[in-house]
Enzyme design. Structure first.
Site: not given
Ligand code: AMP
Length: 464
Positions: A2, A28, A103-104, A237, A243, A384, A434, A437
């Site tokens: 979030c 989000g 958030n969390g 985190c 990301y 996570c 952390c 994951c």
């Molecule tokens: P996939 O190939 O389906 O595993 O998706 C990988 C993509 O998801 C990558 O481009 C990441 O940037 C993105 N990604 C990684 N973690 C998350 C997350 N928690 N929420 C949304 N997107 C994510």
């Protein structure tokens, strides 16, 4: 995950919060909300499903008058994607209206909720955050701050909170400090935000980032440092840097852009791709990583994939079917830079493999001769429990397959994951992270069974 934003002593607090949430939209996209308090302490709120710009029309914003506000933009990690779970929640409390933006993720929310329900509490949502409100209300302490402290002593996990009690704004981070929060100055008032990009959009100047366990109280233009929460080993985190956060933000004292470039450089060192014609990112989260890879390797940086910016983040839309369809809607290859070439594709992480497999297929159809997939983080092998929406282990490709099986599944010529040490080294600067994951090193007890939280909600009301 979030995004949260707060304002105090800001003349049009709802407008500032709206803009702040707009800048935090990437955190989000399911729902958003704003609670605002005017100088008489009257509370006004609006929440809705969808993007910030769709939830708040100019008309709605004009009715949200006041100089103290908190706002929230959400995608669900605990509790389903329904309006009842949209935040901030606001309740009538003896000390004035109480509103909360979280958030969390609380790791013991299911147990606490079960106990509270048995003792007669009535819940309005299935989100983990609501237990905090109940715990505050049930505390025997007299002062509101002690009641909040009592509640926080009961909960475990990740919480970065913005809370208003009457016109007083509280900003609190759990002692491990999983999620970021930054304090800024705006005119004579103050703002708080998950990331600095939200300070920039409202023209606020950054004062400082809050530290783990820190608790600020903002009232009548004054910021007071309340005693910190009892210390615990710090665990920022790392996925925020890898990301989640925007590259134009500073998070945990570090430029997200710079960390991502460093990750890309390390990736090029650990997993070179000699002879490749070009390198490009899966936009946008991996852009800086591809830049770093190119800088380090000398392989030419290209734009091989174009992202349609009017489509949300694939993961944020729950449900596998829509996720697959979204990939094609979201990305399109640039044929001229791919046809007949050997390409290095850099992404920040691999989760389910769904997006990446579809992308690789697209690149092959666009004529790629060789595809070398590079990931600027290690294999994700665990869920996570602290607020990032990673799926359960059975959906995580790296939890169930070897690296070579993943390579075959994606249909690439080679694959390379950054090592844990190199990731932590690139993000370092004296912070403990952390990375559960990736490493399985979870800093808290794990939730007993998080699905119970949903199931135990008595007589859920479905709003249509
Ligand atoms: P996939 O190939 O389906 O595993 O998706 C990988 C993509 O998801 C990558 O481009 C990441 O940037 C993105 N990604 C990684 N973690 C998350 C997350 N928690 N929420 C949304 N997107 C994510």
């Amino acid at each position: 995950m979030c995004g949260i934003f707060g304002a105090s002593g800001v003349s049009d607090a709802a407008q500032a919060t709206y803009l702040g949430l707009y800048a935090l939209q990437h955190r989000g996209q399911e729902s958003s909300g704003i609670v605002v308090l005017d100088r008489d302490g009257a509370v006004r709120t609006h929440r809705g499903m969808g993007l910030v710009q769709d939830v708040f029309s100019p008309d709605v914003l004009s009715r949200l008058q006041g100089d103290v506000a908190i706002g929230h933009t959400r995608y669900s990690t605990t509790g389903s994607s329904v309006l009842a779970n949209a935040q901030p929640g606001v309740v009538s409390y003896h000390a004035g209206p109480l509103a909360l933006a979280h958030n969390g993720n609380l790791t013991n929310a299911a147990e606490i909720r079960e106990d509270l329900v048995r003792r007669g509490s009535i819940f309005q949502s299935s989100s983990d955050s609501e237990v905090l409100v109940h715990l505050i209300a049930r505390s025997d302490a007299r002062a509101i701050e002690d009641q909040i402290r009592d509640a926080l002593e009961r909960v475990e996990g990740a919480y970065t909170l913005l809370l208003t009690v009457g016109r007083t704004l509280h900003a609190i981070i759990d002692a491990r400090g999983f999620r970021p929060l930054v304090l800024g100055r705006l005119g004579d008032g103050y703002v708080l935000a998950s990331e600095t990009c939200a300070l920039d959009i409202v023209g606020a100047t950054k004062e400082r980032e809050l530290e783990p366990g820190e608790w600020l109280k903002i009232e009548n233009g004054t910021v007071t440092d309340l005693p910190r929460l009892p210390p615990k080993p710090i665990r920022r985190c790392i996925f925020e840097l890898v990301y989640f956060s925007r590259p134009d933000s500073t998070v945990f004292g570090q430029s997200v852009d710079q960390v991502r470039r460093a990750l890309g450089r390390q990736l090029a060192i650990e997993h070179p791709a000699p002879g490749a014609d070009s390198v490009f990112s899966v936009p946008d989260s991996a852009n800086a990583m591809a830049l770093g890879y190119s800088e380090q390797s000398g392989i030419k940086l290209e734009h091989g994939l174009i992202r349609n910016h009017y489509v949300g983040r694939t993961f944020i839309d729950p449900g596998q079917a829509s996720r697959v369809a979204n990939v094609r809607i979201k990305f399109n290859p640039v044929r001229d830079v791919i046809d007949g070439r050997s390409v290095v594709v850099v992404d920040d992480s691999l989760v389910r493999g769904t997006t990446s497999r579809a992308l690789v297929r697209m690149l092959r159809q666009a004529g790629a001769r060789e595809v070398h997939f590079r990931l600027a983080s290690p294999p994700i092998t665990g869920s996570c429990y602290y607020g990032i929406d990673t799926p359960t282990r059975d959906e995580l490709i790296a939890a169930n397959s070897t690296v070579d099986e993943i390579r075959a599944h994606l249909g690439v010529d080679s694959i390379g994951y950054l090592s844990l040490d190199a990731m932590v080294g690139s993000a370092a600067s004296g912070i403990t992270y952390c990375h559960a994951c990736f490493s399985g090193d979870y800093p808290t007890r794990l939730p007993v069974d998080s699905s119970r939280l949903e199931k135990r909600t008595p007589s859920r009301v479905i709003t249509v």
